[in-house]
Design a protein around this motif. Structure first.
Motif, PDB file in Angstrom:
ATOM      1  N   ILE A  43      -7.941  22.191  44.578  1.00  0.00           N
ATOM      2  CA  ILE A  43      -8.614  22.148  43.271  1.00  0.00           C
ATOM      3  C   ILE A  43      -7.737  22.765  42.194  1.00  0.00           C
ATOM      4  O   ILE A  43      -7.610  22.231  41.088  1.00  0.00           O
ATOM      5  N   PHE A  44      -7.102  23.888  42.505  1.00  0.00           N
ATOM      6  CA  PHE A  44      -6.213  24.543  41.536  1.00  0.00           C
ATOM      7  C   PHE A  44      -5.077  23.614  41.119  1.00  0.00           C
ATOM      8  O   PHE A  44      -4.622  23.644  39.975  1.00  0.00           O
ATOM      9  N   ARG A  45      -4.592  22.811  42.050  1.00  0.00           N
ATOM     10  CA  ARG A  45      -3.479  21.914  41.747  1.00  0.00           C
ATOM     11  C   ARG A  45      -3.872  20.805  40.775  1.00  0.00           C
ATOM     12  O   ARG A  45      -3.019  20.255  40.075  1.00  0.00           O
ATOM     13  N   LYS A  46      -5.163  20.481  40.734  1.00  0.00           N
ATOM     14  CA  LYS A  46      -5.609  19.331  39.947  1.00  0.00           C
ATOM     15  C   LYS A  46      -6.329  19.688  38.649  1.00  0.00           C
ATOM     16  O   LYS A  46      -6.472  18.839  37.765  1.00  0.00           O
ATOM     17  N   THR A  47      -6.813  20.917  38.532  1.00  0.00           N
ATOM     18  CA  THR A  47      -7.605  21.251  37.347  1.00  0.00           C
ATOM     19  C   THR A  47      -7.386  22.690  36.926  1.00  0.00           C
ATOM     20  O   THR A  47      -6.806  23.484  37.669  1.00  0.00           O
ATOM     21  N   GLU A  48      -7.850  23.029  35.735  1.00  0.00           N
ATOM     22  CA  GLU A  48      -7.727  24.394  35.223  1.00  0.00           C
ATOM     23  C   GLU A  48      -8.938  25.219  35.653  1.00  0.00           C
ATOM     24  O   GLU A  48     -10.077  24.788  35.481  1.00  0.00           O
ATOM     25  N   ILE A  49      -8.667  26.397  36.189  1.00  0.00           N
ATOM     26  CA  ILE A  49      -9.724  27.325  36.588  1.00  0.00           C
ATOM     27  C   ILE A  49      -9.491  28.637  35.847  1.00  0.00           C
ATOM     28  O   ILE A  49      -8.371  29.147  35.813  1.00  0.00           O
ATOM     29  N   ASP A  50     -10.547  29.180  35.256  1.00  0.00           N
ATOM     30  CA  ASP A  50     -10.428  30.448  34.519  1.00  0.00           C
ATOM     31  C   ASP A  50     -10.941  31.643  35.322  1.00  0.00           C
ATOM     32  O   ASP A  50     -10.329  32.707  35.316  1.00  0.00           O
ATOM     33  N   ILE A  51     -12.087  31.450  35.983  1.00  0.00           N
ATOM     34  CA  ILE A  51     -12.719  32.538  36.730  1.00  0.00           C
ATOM     35  C   ILE A  51     -12.857  32.119  38.195  1.00  0.00           C
ATOM     36  O   ILE A  51     -13.348  31.023  38.491  1.00  0.00           O
ATOM     37  N   LEU A  52     -12.417  32.989  39.085  1.00  0.00           N
ATOM     38  CA  LEU A  52     -12.500  32.709  40.521  1.00  0.00           C
ATOM     39  C   LEU A  52     -13.415  33.721  41.201  1.00  0.00           C
ATOM     40  O   LEU A  52     -13.193  34.925  41.110  1.00  0.00           O
ATOM     41  N   PHE A  53     -14.464  33.220  41.861  1.00  0.00           N
ATOM     42  CA  PHE A  53     -15.303  34.042  42.732  1.00  0.00           C
ATOM     43  C   PHE A  53     -14.871  33.725  44.154  1.00  0.00           C
ATOM     44  O   PHE A  53     -14.864  32.548  44.558  1.00  0.00           O
ATOM     45  N   CYS A  54     -14.520  34.743  44.908  1.00  0.00           N
ATOM     46  CA  CYS A  54     -13.938  34.456  46.214  1.00  0.00           C
ATOM     47  C   CYS A  54     -14.380  35.457  47.275  1.00  0.00           C
ATOM     48  O   CYS A  54     -14.361  36.669  47.059  1.00  0.00           O
ATOM     49  N   ASP A  55     -14.789  34.918  48.436  1.00  0.00           N
ATOM     50  CA  ASP A  55     -15.081  35.756  49.587  1.00  0.00           C
ATOM     51  C   ASP A  55     -13.753  36.288  50.131  1.00  0.00           C
ATOM     52  O   ASP A  55     -12.709  35.647  49.963  1.00  0.00           O
ATOM     53  N   CYS A  79     -10.141  37.104  38.926  1.00  0.00           N
ATOM     54  CA  CYS A  79     -10.741  36.963  40.255  1.00  0.00           C
ATOM     55  C   CYS A  79     -11.784  38.049  40.501  1.00  0.00           C
ATOM     56  O   CYS A  79     -11.521  39.235  40.284  1.00  0.00           O
ATOM     57  N   ILE A  80     -12.949  37.627  40.949  1.00  0.00           N
ATOM     58  CA  ILE A  80     -14.020  38.550  41.328  1.00  0.00           C
ATOM     59  C   ILE A  80     -14.330  38.303  42.805  1.00  0.00           C
ATOM     60  O   ILE A  80     -14.722  37.196  43.186  1.00  0.00           O
ATOM     61  N   TYR A  81     -14.114  39.307  43.620  1.00  0.00           N
ATOM     62  CA  TYR A  81     -14.384  39.156  45.051  1.00  0.00           C
ATOM     63  C   TYR A  81     -15.866  39.367  45.339  1.00  0.00           C
ATOM     64  O   TYR A  81     -16.508  40.243  44.765  1.00  0.00           O
ATOM     65  N   VAL A  82     -16.376  38.537  46.213  1.00  0.00           N
ATOM     66  CA  VAL A  82     -17.759  38.664  46.680  1.00  0.00           C
ATOM     67  C   VAL A  82     -17.673  38.856  48.187  1.00  0.00           C
ATOM     68  O   VAL A  82     -17.267  37.957  48.922  1.00  0.00           O
ATOM     69  N   THR A  83     -18.020  40.037  48.662  1.00  0.00           N
ATOM     70  CA  THR A  83     -17.787  40.355  50.066  1.00  0.00           C
ATOM     71  C   THR A  83     -18.913  41.175  50.676  1.00  0.00           C
ATOM     72  O   THR A  83     -19.624  41.885  49.964  1.00  0.00           O
ATOM     73  N   CYS A  84     -19.038  41.067  51.983  1.00  0.00           N
ATOM     74  CA  CYS A  84     -20.013  41.902  52.689  1.00  0.00           C
ATOM     75  C   CYS A  84     -19.313  43.089  53.329  1.00  0.00           C
ATOM     76  O   CYS A  84     -19.894  43.815  54.126  1.00  0.00           O
TER      77      CYS A  84
END
Length: 256
Positions: A43-55, A79-84
């Protein structure tokens, strides 16, 4: 308008975040989904991303590995991490990579809205950086030397650049511009592939050309030194002797 992406191998988490967050309130017009590092990179290769939520914990590539890749090509992404995992070591690694913040599962959506609002503000301040970096990244991913090809292609481009600019001062930044890579990543890639650093390769290439010129031409040692990018004669002599085992004078004399 901005875009966001949620990366989590738990599909239910992704769907819940998409549904429960008022994205338009924060000027986010599109939210992409990915369930693995591989999908996210595509997805990053094909489009612009501003905010990333990531496990953080995911199979086939962790969130930490994903964000490290993102920082190489798109350093403006927040980048905002979402983790347990409220583990200090995870958090320390995340912050060292430059993540904006982290949220613990189960998600407190009031906290998420607060963190997202701050991340969007910082993303606004990064717009000029984003435009410049994204143009370079797009060119890299669309170029035939991009990740659709092997690292060997990048290494060959570096060698070609060194050959063409051997008489000049060569900086890592200049080479990185040519191969569309972050300088630090480029240096690591070259050393992994070739077993020596780019600086060592440049030095070897200059000394090899110098030895050829001393052997095949009547140029003086001073002329040869400048022709291969050395303008300090004594430094050239030291480098030459270290690699060849003889000083330029001894080498030239032995060729007669």
């Amino acid at each position: 308008m901005k875009t966001a992406m949620i990366v989590d191998d738990e599909v239910v988490v992704v769907r819940a975040m998409k549904k429960r967050v008022n994205w338009e309130k924060f000027g986010i017009s599109k939210v992409y989904e990915a369930n693995s590092m591989k999908q996210a990179i595509e997805i990053f290769r094909k489009t612009e991303i501003d905010i990333l939520f990531c496990d953080i914990e995911m199979p086939e590539g962790s969130g930490l590995e994903l964000f490290e890749w993102v920082k190489e090509y798109f350093p403006y992404v927040e980048c905002i991490y979402v983790t347990c995992h409220p583990d200090f070591e995870y958090i320390r690694k995340a912050m060292r990579l430059g993540s904006f913040d982290y949220l613990l599962k189960p998600i407190d959506y009031e906290e998420l809205h607060e963190v997202l609002g701050k991340a969007v503000q910082r993303a606004d301040a990064n717009m000029l950086v984003k435009e410049h970096v994204h143009q370079r990244a797009r060119k890299y991913f669309n170029d035939e030397s991009g990740p659709t090809h092997s690292s060997s292609d990048v290494v060959e481009k570096i060698k070609e650049y060194v050959k063409e600019h051997i008489q000049e001062e060569i900086s890592m930044g200049d080479i990185a511009e040519v191969v569309y890579l972050n300088p630090q990543y480029m240096v690591r890639l070259f050393k992994k592939k070739e077993g020596i650093s780019i600086l060592e390769y440049i030095t070897n290439a200059r000394v090899k050309m110098a030895s050829d010129l001393l052997r095949e031409t009547d140029y003086s040692i001073y002329q040869v030194a400048s022709l291969v990018g050395y303008f300090n004669y004594s430094y050239f002599s030291r480098v030459f002797k270290k690699i060849i085992g003889k000083s330029p004078q001894e080498y030239k004399k032995g060729m007669r």
